[in-house]
Design an enzyme around this catalytic site. Sequence first.
Site, PDB file in Angstrom:
ATOM      1  N   ARG A 173      41.208 -25.451 -13.333  1.00 17.44           N
ATOM      2  CA  ARG A 173      42.277 -24.491 -13.011  1.00 17.44           C
ATOM      3  C   ARG A 173      43.614 -24.955 -13.585  1.00 17.44           C
ATOM      4  O   ARG A 173      44.418 -24.132 -14.035  1.00 17.44           O
ATOM      5  CB  ARG A 173      42.378 -24.326 -11.482  1.00 17.44           C
ATOM      6  N   ASN A 188      36.291 -16.160  -7.622  1.00 18.96           N
ATOM      7  CA  ASN A 188      37.183 -15.397  -8.503  1.00 18.96           C
ATOM      8  C   ASN A 188      36.789 -15.542  -9.970  1.00 18.96           C
ATOM      9  O   ASN A 188      36.145 -16.521 -10.336  1.00 18.96           O
ATOM     10  CB  ASN A 188      38.621 -15.897  -8.316  1.00 18.96           C
ATOM     11  N   CYS A 240      37.993 -10.040  -1.170  1.00 18.25           N
ATOM     12  CA  CYS A 240      39.298 -10.654  -1.416  1.00 18.25           C
ATOM     13  C   CYS A 240      40.107 -10.573  -0.128  1.00 18.25           C
ATOM     14  O   CYS A 240      39.934  -9.648   0.651  1.00 18.25           O
ATOM     15  CB  CYS A 240      40.020  -9.902  -2.521  1.00 18.25           C
ATOM     16  N   HIS A 287      42.665  -7.595  -7.121  1.00 22.16           N
ATOM     17  CA  HIS A 287      43.998  -8.084  -7.520  1.00 22.16           C
ATOM     18  C   HIS A 287      44.748  -7.045  -8.346  1.00 22.16           C
ATOM     19  O   HIS A 287      45.679  -7.381  -9.081  1.00 22.16           O
ATOM     20  CB  HIS A 287      43.914  -9.437  -8.253  1.00 22.16           C
ATOM     21  N   TYR A 312      49.582  -8.960  -6.453  1.00 18.59           N
ATOM     22  CA  TYR A 312      49.369  -9.369  -7.846  1.00 18.59           C
ATOM     23  C   TYR A 312      49.962  -8.395  -8.863  1.00 18.59           C
ATOM     24  O   TYR A 312      50.109  -8.748 -10.040  1.00 18.59           O
ATOM     25  CB  TYR A 312      47.872  -9.573  -8.117  1.00 18.59           C
TER      26      TYR A 312
HETATM   27  P1  NAD Z   1      37.132 -25.595  -4.993  1.00 19.83           P
HETATM   28  O1  NAD Z   1      37.733 -26.106  -6.227  1.00 19.83           O
HETATM   29  O2  NAD Z   1      37.296 -26.347  -3.737  1.00 19.83           O
HETATM   30  O3  NAD Z   1      35.580 -25.352  -5.262  1.00 19.83           O
HETATM   31  C1  NAD Z   1      34.668 -25.157  -4.208  1.00 19.83           C
HETATM   32  C2  NAD Z   1      33.418 -25.958  -4.462  1.00 19.83           C
HETATM   33  O4  NAD Z   1      32.651 -25.375  -5.517  1.00 19.83           O
HETATM   34  C3  NAD Z   1      33.688 -27.397  -4.894  1.00 19.83           C
HETATM   35  O5  NAD Z   1      33.260 -28.292  -3.888  1.00 19.83           O
HETATM   36  C4  NAD Z   1      32.919 -27.527  -6.195  1.00 19.83           C
HETATM   37  O6  NAD Z   1      32.324 -28.781  -6.374  1.00 19.83           O
HETATM   38  C5  NAD Z   1      31.898 -26.424  -6.071  1.00 19.83           C
HETATM   39  N1  NAD Z   1      31.217 -26.050  -7.302  1.00 19.83           N
HETATM   40  C6  NAD Z   1      31.678 -26.053  -8.564  1.00 19.83           C
HETATM   41  N2  NAD Z   1      30.742 -25.638  -9.418  1.00 19.83           N
HETATM   42  C7  NAD Z   1      29.642 -25.334  -8.677  1.00 19.83           C
HETATM   43  C8  NAD Z   1      28.349 -24.844  -8.986  1.00 19.83           C
HETATM   44  N3  NAD Z   1      27.969 -24.581 -10.225  1.00 19.83           N
HETATM   45  N4  NAD Z   1      27.489 -24.674  -7.959  1.00 19.83           N
HETATM   46  C9  NAD Z   1      27.825 -24.957  -6.695  1.00 19.83           C
HETATM   47  N5  NAD Z   1      29.045 -25.411  -6.340  1.00 19.83           N
HETATM   48  C10 NAD Z   1      29.934 -25.600  -7.318  1.00 19.83           C
HETATM   49  O7  NAD Z   1      37.632 -24.098  -4.848  1.00 19.83           O
HETATM   50  P2  NAD Z   1      38.251 -23.264  -3.649  1.00 19.83           P
HETATM   51  O8  NAD Z   1      39.700 -23.388  -3.703  1.00 19.83           O
HETATM   52  O9  NAD Z   1      37.539 -23.513  -2.395  1.00 19.83           O
HETATM   53  O10 NAD Z   1      37.893 -21.827  -4.160  1.00 19.83           O
HETATM   54  C11 NAD Z   1      36.547 -21.500  -4.398  1.00 19.83           C
HETATM   55  C12 NAD Z   1      36.425 -20.185  -5.089  1.00 19.83           C
HETATM   56  O11 NAD Z   1      36.808 -19.131  -4.246  1.00 19.83           O
HETATM   57  C13 NAD Z   1      37.295 -20.056  -6.328  1.00 19.83           C
HETATM   58  O12 NAD Z   1      36.608 -19.324  -7.300  1.00 19.83           O
HETATM   59  C14 NAD Z   1      38.484 -19.303  -5.819  1.00 19.83           C
HETATM   60  O13 NAD Z   1      39.152 -18.612  -6.834  1.00 19.83           O
HETATM   61  C15 NAD Z   1      37.825 -18.375  -4.863  1.00 19.83           C
HETATM   62  N6  NAD Z   1      38.697 -17.804  -3.837  1.00 19.83           N
HETATM   63  C16 NAD Z   1      38.597 -16.474  -3.679  1.00 19.83           C
HETATM   64  C17 NAD Z   1      39.379 -15.825  -2.754  1.00 19.83           C
HETATM   65  C18 NAD Z   1      39.291 -14.342  -2.635  1.00 19.83           C
HETATM   66  O14 NAD Z   1      40.184 -13.727  -2.106  1.00 19.83           O
HETATM   67  N7  NAD Z   1      38.230 -13.731  -3.154  1.00 19.83           N
HETATM   68  C19 NAD Z   1      40.265 -16.566  -1.966  1.00 19.83           C
HETATM   69  C20 NAD Z   1      40.326 -17.948  -2.142  1.00 19.83           C
HETATM   70  C21 NAD Z   1      39.523 -18.552  -3.084  1.00 19.83           C
HETATM   71  C1  G6P Z   2      44.851 -15.263  -2.938  1.00 18.52           C
HETATM   72  C2  G6P Z   2      43.666 -14.544  -3.476  1.00 18.52           C
HETATM   73  C3  G6P Z   2      42.595 -15.392  -3.919  1.00 18.52           C
HETATM   74  C4  G6P Z   2      43.162 -16.565  -4.639  1.00 18.52           C
HETATM   75  C5  G6P Z   2      43.958 -17.388  -3.689  1.00 18.52           C
HETATM   76  C6  G6P Z   2      44.721 -18.484  -4.378  1.00 18.52           C
HETATM   77  O1  G6P Z   2      45.299 -14.717  -1.830  1.00 18.52           O
HETATM   78  O2  G6P Z   2      43.217 -13.412  -2.839  1.00 18.52           O
HETATM   79  O3  G6P Z   2      41.711 -14.658  -4.679  1.00 18.52           O
HETATM   80  O4  G6P Z   2      42.166 -17.359  -5.179  1.00 18.52           O
HETATM   81  O5  G6P Z   2      44.730 -16.674  -2.829  1.00 18.52           O
HETATM   82  O6  G6P Z   2      45.145 -19.391  -3.432  1.00 18.52           O
HETATM   83  P1  G6P Z   2      45.471 -20.886  -3.805  1.00 18.52           P
HETATM   84  O7  G6P Z   2      45.928 -21.491  -2.554  1.00 18.52           O
HETATM   85  O8  G6P Z   2      44.178 -21.445  -4.330  1.00 18.52           O
HETATM   86  O9  G6P Z   2      46.509 -20.809  -4.871  1.00 18.52           O
HETATM   87 MN    MN Z   3      41.584 -12.530  -4.033  1.00 19.30          MN
END
Ligand code: NAD
Ligand code: G6P
Ligand code: MN
Length: 433
Positions: free
Chosen positions: A93, A147, A169, A199, A253
């Site tokens: 990232r 995401n 989301c 977004h 966004y």
């Molecule tokens: P993070 O960096 O903590 O990753 C979560 C875990 O995924 C890590 O422990 C990592 O080792 C693991 N990982 C990586 N590759 C993998 C694979 N191939 N198989 C299994 N596990 C794997 O990330 P985070 O901050 O917890 O966010 C996780 C995801 O969720 C991101 O894609 C982020 O953008 C998304 N997210 C989405 C929303 C939403 O609104 N939809 C909100 C927050 C985060």
């Molecule tokens: C938002 C979104 C997520 C995004 C996250 C980022 O609210 O809906 O899709 O990944 O927050 O948060 P962070 O704390 O990782 O910057």
């Molecule tokens: Mn989102």
Amino acid sequence: ALKLVTIGGGSSYTPELIEGYIKRQAQLPIKEIWLVDVEAGLEKLNIVGAMAKRMVKTAGLDWEVHLTLDRRTALKDADFVSTQFRVGLLPARIKDERIPNYYGMIGQETNGAGGIFKAFRTVPVILDIVKDMQELCPDAWLINFTNPSGMITEAIKTYGHWDKVIGLCNVPVMAMSSEPELIHKTLDELTYKFAGLDHFHWHRVWDNTGQEVTMQIVDKLFGDEDAGLPTNIFDVPFFKDQLENMRMIPCGYHRYYYRQEEMLAHGLAEYRDNATRAQQVTKIETELFELYKDPNLDYKPKQLAERGGAHYSDAACEAMASIYQDKKTHMVVSTLNQGAVPDLPSDHVFEVSAQIGAAGAVPMAFGHFQPAERGWLQLMKNMELVIVEAAATGNYGLALQAFTMNPLIPAGATAKRVLDEMLVAHRNYLPQF
Ligand code: NAD
Ligand code: G6P
Ligand code: MN
């Protein structure tokens, strides 16, 4: 009894997920929770997994919590699979944000060049997961929040041919939890309707007499710019004249597009200070994992609210409960349009208000958009289709087309250079290119 699997179980959001399951213990007869991660995330998985076990124990529940790197064993006979993984973890990232910034472009994890590359890295992995699911748990529901959530959901449907998927989301959740009080109402007294893309959606609101209150909320939002705004987005206000013409509430966004100049300036200042969002999150995450290590901590710490995605795991649990109990709850999800927005293709994924029940998501009619928003959506949705196809095929020309279409990337030699540089920077996670 249910078997629930989370891919990316080492995420710092996992305690929120467990809290969401505990809250819904009467609705979800859980037997097993499997948290799956990869070697690179093993330490995180062990720390947050131990914390998950403590939470379940303190709640007096007999659920089994399994931590594993073996995805296939986890997926066998699963009922619900949720995905919250980040391919390449936070170092990837940091590249997504900092490389575009270096060339004077917006660096953001779901928009611009960074968002395109997050899709490129994630699509091959999600298609692999779906292939495993077809074999090991063909009846399971997939709840995706990885995401860029909308594009990943599109890839699952179009290239994975997997229909039982819902993309989520937290942005709509945050709007619905913060706006009602601005006009002295509760959520129960209002009807919300959202449509657009992940977004990149807008919403309208009505009270229980059928009167539209969207513009009353807009008026209040102008005294309180960050109401409902996730902490990761800088709060440049929208132009009020523009919103008065639009008569809808844009999502947080949209700032990257409607106030691109100001968002870029702010992002570049953070870049110069070595404080891009990915770098800030790296610090927050380290602090969170220090807390999670405490063997006495058995509840979600308040510091998790510093993450922009706060509340999104709760939405995931609610989606599972709504499907399992056929609750027909209103949720805003990425799903097939199916005519909800007649201006847009019915067989592609949009983020819309839907009823969630045993049949999955049934989108609610939103109606036509005015030319300005219709134009944006047509550009952005077609750009998403180009990105997802490039991600699925590894076609370089198509990747360049996606860069050229993206409104946050000025087209030209610099754009091509950013594309080439990011292909090299992320090459370990881009087997398709
Ligand atoms: P993070 O960096 O903590 O990753 C979560 C875990 O995924 C890590 O422990 C990592 O080792 C693991 N990982 C990586 N590759 C993998 C694979 N191939 N198989 C299994 N596990 C794997 O990330 P985070 O901050 O917890 O966010 C996780 C995801 O969720 C991101 O894609 C982020 O953008 C998304 N997210 C989405 C929303 C939403 O609104 N939809 C909100 C927050 C985060
Ligand atoms: C938002 C979104 C997520 C995004 C996250 C980022 O609210 O809906 O899709 O990944 O927050 O948060 P962070 O704390 O990782 O910057
Ligand atoms: Mn989102």
